[in-house]
Design a protein around this motif. Structure first.
Motif, PDB file in Angstrom:
ATOM      1  N   SER A 255       0.856  -1.179   0.000  1.00 41.45           N
ATOM      2  CA  SER A 255       0.000   0.000   0.000  1.00 41.45           C
ATOM      3  C   SER A 255       0.892   1.227   0.000  1.00 41.45           C
ATOM      4  CB  SER A 255      -0.918   0.015   1.230  1.00 41.45           C
ATOM      5  OG  SER A 255      -1.609   1.238   1.311  1.00 41.45           O
ATOM      6  N   ILE A 256       0.706   2.105  -1.001  1.00 38.31           N
ATOM      7  CA  ILE A 256       1.508   3.318  -1.123  1.00 38.31           C
ATOM      8  C   ILE A 256       0.562   4.506  -1.189  1.00 38.31           C
ATOM      9  CG2 ILE A 256       3.213   4.578  -2.495  1.00 38.31           C
ATOM     10  CD1 ILE A 256       4.203   1.879  -3.550  1.00 38.31           C
ATOM     11  N   GLY A 257       0.757   5.480  -0.313  1.00 36.11           N
ATOM     12  CA  GLY A 257      -0.124   6.635  -0.250  1.00 36.11           C
ATOM     13  C   GLY A 257       0.058   7.587  -1.418  1.00 36.11           C
ATOM     14  N   LYS A 258      -0.819   8.561  -1.493  1.00 42.89           N
ATOM     15  CA  LYS A 258      -0.770   9.550  -2.572  1.00 42.89           C
ATOM     16  C   LYS A 258       0.459  10.443  -2.430  1.00 42.89           C
ATOM     17  CE  LYS A 258      -5.825   9.803  -2.777  1.00 42.89           C
ATOM     18  NZ  LYS A 258      -7.010  10.690  -2.577  1.00 42.89           N
ATOM     19  N   GLY A 259       0.960  10.887  -3.567  1.00 45.45           N
ATOM     20  CA  GLY A 259       2.034  11.872  -3.577  1.00 45.45           C
ATOM     21  C   GLY A 259       3.410  11.343  -3.258  1.00 45.45           C
ATOM     22  N   CYS A 260       3.577  10.015  -3.250  1.00 47.48           N
ATOM     23  CA  CYS A 260       4.892   9.442  -2.944  1.00 47.48           C
ATOM     24  C   CYS A 260       5.809   9.486  -4.174  1.00 47.48           C
ATOM     25  CB  CYS A 260       4.754   8.000  -2.454  1.00 47.48           C
ATOM     26  SG  CYS A 260       4.025   7.859  -0.819  1.00 47.48           S
ATOM     27  N   VAL A 271       4.320  -4.142   2.714  1.00 48.97           N
ATOM     28  CA  VAL A 271       4.791  -2.801   3.054  1.00 48.97           C
ATOM     29  C   VAL A 271       3.640  -1.805   2.930  1.00 48.97           C
ATOM     30  CG1 VAL A 271       6.294  -0.898   2.360  1.00 48.97           C
ATOM     31  CG2 VAL A 271       7.170  -3.242   2.357  1.00 48.97           C
ATOM     32  N   SER A 272       3.492  -0.938   3.936  1.00 50.87           N
ATOM     33  CA  SER A 272       2.564   0.186   3.894  1.00 50.87           C
ATOM     34  C   SER A 272       3.366   1.475   3.978  1.00 50.87           C
ATOM     35  CB  SER A 272       1.566   0.131   5.050  1.00 50.87           C
ATOM     36  OG  SER A 272       0.671  -0.948   4.902  1.00 50.87           O
ATOM     37  N   ILE A 273       3.135   2.386   3.035  1.00 47.61           N
ATOM     38  CA  ILE A 273       3.833   3.674   3.011  1.00 47.61           C
ATOM     39  C   ILE A 273       2.784   4.782   3.018  1.00 47.61           C
ATOM     40  CG2 ILE A 273       5.421   5.169   1.729  1.00 47.61           C
ATOM     41  CD1 ILE A 273       6.691   2.699   0.532  1.00 47.61           C
ATOM     42  N   GLY A 274       2.940   5.752   3.907  1.00 44.69           N
ATOM     43  CA  GLY A 274       2.004   6.858   4.002  1.00 44.69           C
ATOM     44  C   GLY A 274       2.126   7.829   2.841  1.00 44.69           C
ATOM     45  N   GLU A 275       1.377   8.915   2.906  1.00 47.81           N
ATOM     46  CA  GLU A 275       1.347   9.885   1.813  1.00 47.81           C
ATOM     47  C   GLU A 275       2.595  10.761   1.801  1.00 47.81           C
ATOM     48  OE1 GLU A 275      -2.219  12.120   2.273  1.00 47.81           O
ATOM     49  OE2 GLU A 275      -3.537  10.425   1.788  1.00 47.81           O
ATOM     50  N   ASN A 276       2.956  11.201   0.569  1.00 51.62           N
ATOM     51  CA  ASN A 276       4.011  12.207   0.358  1.00 51.62           C
ATOM     52  C   ASN A 276       5.351  11.805   0.952  1.00 51.62           C
ATOM     53  OD1 ASN A 276       2.261  14.325  -0.909  1.00 51.62           O
ATOM     54  ND2 ASN A 276       1.225  14.181   1.073  1.00 51.62           N
ATOM     55  N   THR A 277       5.646  10.521   0.891  1.00 51.98           N
ATOM     56  CA  THR A 277       6.941  10.021   1.347  1.00 51.98           C
ATOM     57  C   THR A 277       7.855   9.796   0.152  1.00 51.98           C
ATOM     58  OG1 THR A 277       6.266   9.057   3.463  1.00 51.98           O
ATOM     59  CG2 THR A 277       8.043   7.950   2.311  1.00 51.98           C
ATOM     60  N   LYS A 278       9.151  10.058   0.329  1.00 53.11           N
ATOM     61  CA  LYS A 278      10.143   9.867  -0.730  1.00 53.11           C
ATOM     62  C   LYS A 278      11.046   8.695  -0.368  1.00 53.11           C
ATOM     63  CE  LYS A 278      10.239  14.763  -2.044  1.00 53.11           C
ATOM     64  NZ  LYS A 278      11.093  15.968  -2.220  1.00 53.11           N
ATOM     65  N   VAL A 279      11.227   7.788  -1.323  1.00 55.71           N
ATOM     66  CA  VAL A 279      12.105   6.626  -1.120  1.00 55.71           C
ATOM     67  C   VAL A 279      13.044   6.538  -2.311  1.00 55.71           C
ATOM     68  CG1 VAL A 279      12.242   4.139  -0.776  1.00 55.71           C
ATOM     69  CG2 VAL A 279      10.280   5.409   0.137  1.00 55.71           C
ATOM     70  N   ASN A 280      14.329   6.556  -2.047  1.00 62.50           N
ATOM     71  CA  ASN A 280      15.321   6.492  -3.118  1.00 62.50           C
ATOM     72  C   ASN A 280      16.392   5.459  -2.793  1.00 62.50           C
ATOM     73  OD1 ASN A 280      14.347   8.852  -4.714  1.00 62.50           O
ATOM     74  ND2 ASN A 280      14.897   9.961  -2.849  1.00 62.50           N
ATOM     75  N   ASP A 281      16.758   4.662  -3.805  1.00 62.11           N
ATOM     76  CA  ASP A 281      17.879   3.716  -3.683  1.00 62.11           C
ATOM     77  C   ASP A 281      17.743   2.835  -2.445  1.00 62.11           C
ATOM     78  OD1 ASP A 281      19.223   4.906  -5.967  1.00 62.11           O
ATOM     79  OD2 ASP A 281      19.711   6.571  -4.645  1.00 62.11           O
ATOM     80  N   SER A 282      16.556   2.283  -2.239  1.00 60.05           N
ATOM     81  CA  SER A 282      16.301   1.540  -1.001  1.00 60.05           C
ATOM     82  C   SER A 282      15.565   0.239  -1.267  1.00 60.05           C
ATOM     83  CB  SER A 282      15.467   2.400  -0.033  1.00 60.05           C
ATOM     84  OG  SER A 282      16.176   3.563   0.337  1.00 60.05           O
ATOM     85  N   ILE A 283      15.632  -0.652  -0.293  1.00 59.82           N
ATOM     86  CA  ILE A 283      14.873  -1.901  -0.299  1.00 59.82           C
ATOM     87  C   ILE A 283      14.072  -1.939   0.997  1.00 59.82           C
ATOM     88  CG2 ILE A 283      14.982  -4.428  -0.323  1.00 59.82           C
ATOM     89  CD1 ILE A 283      17.684  -4.181  -1.746  1.00 59.82           C
ATOM     90  N   ILE A 284      12.743  -2.104   0.865  1.00 60.28           N
ATOM     91  CA  ILE A 284      11.875  -2.105   2.049  1.00 60.28           C
ATOM     92  C   ILE A 284      10.941  -3.299   1.970  1.00 60.28           C
ATOM     93  CG2 ILE A 284      10.174  -0.808   3.390  1.00 60.28           C
ATOM     94  CD1 ILE A 284      11.203   1.724   2.053  1.00 60.28           C
ATOM     95  N   ARG A 285      10.890  -4.099   3.022  1.00 54.57           N
ATOM     96  CA  ARG A 285       9.980  -5.242   3.056  1.00 54.57           C
ATOM     97  C   ARG A 285       9.461  -5.429   4.486  1.00 54.57           C
ATOM     98  NH1 ARG A 285      15.064  -7.404   1.237  1.00 54.57           N
ATOM     99  NH2 ARG A 285      16.290  -8.182   2.992  1.00 54.57           N
TER     100      ARG A 285
END
Length: 329
Positions: A255-260, A271-285
């Motif tokens: 689940s990825i929020g709006k504006g990411c 994985v759940s990600i809230g709104e307007n979050t930035k993720v670069n060069d990463s691995i998330i589980r």
């Protein structure tokens, strides 16, 4: 019928997140614990809610007003937290002898809510557990009705734990018992217990039936919160904008929020990600990430990251609250 939702608890087991966010608003599978509860009640035709708030109660108000503007909502401040029984007691003037659904603010269960709401008698949700000593426990008679309830017994006579969902038809008797227990100073484990009031109702002759919940999601601790997030992601299905993310692999359910903004990363599963979050060069589980956060060059597993958080560095398992800036490089 009215819904009573106590959300005044400090959520000590979810610190550091509960220092800045009520545990009912912790993100979960693209929603919040509170939104899942409210949605269940609304589906059953309940539109009047009584929220018992305390620490960070303004955030509960703001969230409900923003997400559910049409809701008929009342907010009662529990200044002195003396237990769930005390919290329910102070709602009496708003209930006005109507039937009520009481759902604890960290309780998510799967059950047929329409059957419960339309039942001709009071009901309590139960689930069999291996060790019921940390829960309220229901004992049944030969006809399948509840004969006795006790809070956190040292020697349980039943393995039916009370899950925190109660349909009360006889609200007048409930408040009478709550008031009597309060006047007598009847505390269990240092608090005024809703379980003690229910047992008082049983002694008055009120009939209470149990209903078994299919699933019970524990949202009170980090480890069980992550498990609940994974299970609910599968239940609700993937939730993310249709926009593609640059050079990024999404492994469902996610689940990825709006504006990411997500680039050069691998996200998922669970994985759940809230709104307007930035993720670069990463691995998330297997993690929950808050809103307005910035994650760079990080590998995260089994982690909970709060909102407005900056994180840069290497592989870790983390439990980080809101408004934090960490550079692991």
């Amino acid at each position: 019928m009215k819904a009573i939702i106590p959300v005044a608890g400090a959520g000590t087991r979810l610190r550091p997140h509960s220092y800045t966010q009520p545990k009912a608003l912790i993100p979960l599978a693209g929603k919040t614990v509170l939104s899942i509860i409210i949605d269940q009640m609304r589906e059953a035709g309940i539109h009047e809610f009584i929220f018992i708030v305390g620490y960070l109660g303004d955030k509960i108000r703001d969230y409900v007003k923003a997400e559910y503007p049409e809701l008929q909502a009342h907010y009662i401040q529990q200044i002195d937290r003396q237990g769930v029984g005390h919290a329910i007691k102070i709602t009496r003037e708003y209930v006005n002898n109507d039937e009520v659904m009481v759902v604890l603010g960290d309780t998510i269960c799967e059950y047929d809510i329409n059957d419960v709401v339309n039942s001709p008698c009071s009901m309590v949700g139960v689930k069999k557990v291996d060790d019921p000593r940390d829960f309220g426990v229901a004992e049944l008679d030969d006809h399948g009705f509840v004969s006795h309830v006790v809070e956190k017994p040292q020697i349980p006579k039943s393995n039916l734990a009370l899950v925190g969902i109660y349909k009360i038809k006889e609200s007048d008797q409930l408040f009478e018992c709550l008031e009597n227990n309060y006047l007598q100073g009847l505390r269990t484990h240092g608090e005024y217990s809703l379980t003690d009031a229910l047992d008082c109702m049983l002694q008055m002759g009120v009939k209470i039936k149990p209903f078994k919940v299919e699933s019970w999601f524990d949202c009170g601790r980090k480890e069980t919160l992550l498990d609940s997030n994974a299970t609910l992601l599968k239940k609700f299905g993937p939730r993310h904008p249709v926009d593609s993310y640059e050079n990024t692999v999404i492994i469902q359910p996610v689940s990825i929020g709006k504006g990411c903004e997500i680039t050069n990363s691998i996200i998922g599963p669970n994985v759940s990600i809230g709104e307007n979050t930035k993720v670069n060069d990463s691995i998330i589980r297997n993690s929950i990430i808050g809103s307005f956060s910035n994650l760079v060059d990080i590998v995260l597993e089994a982690s909970i990251i709060g909102s407005d958080t900056g994180l840069k560095g290497e592989t870790r398992t983390l439990n980080i609250g809101d408004n934090t800036n960490i550079d692991l490089g």
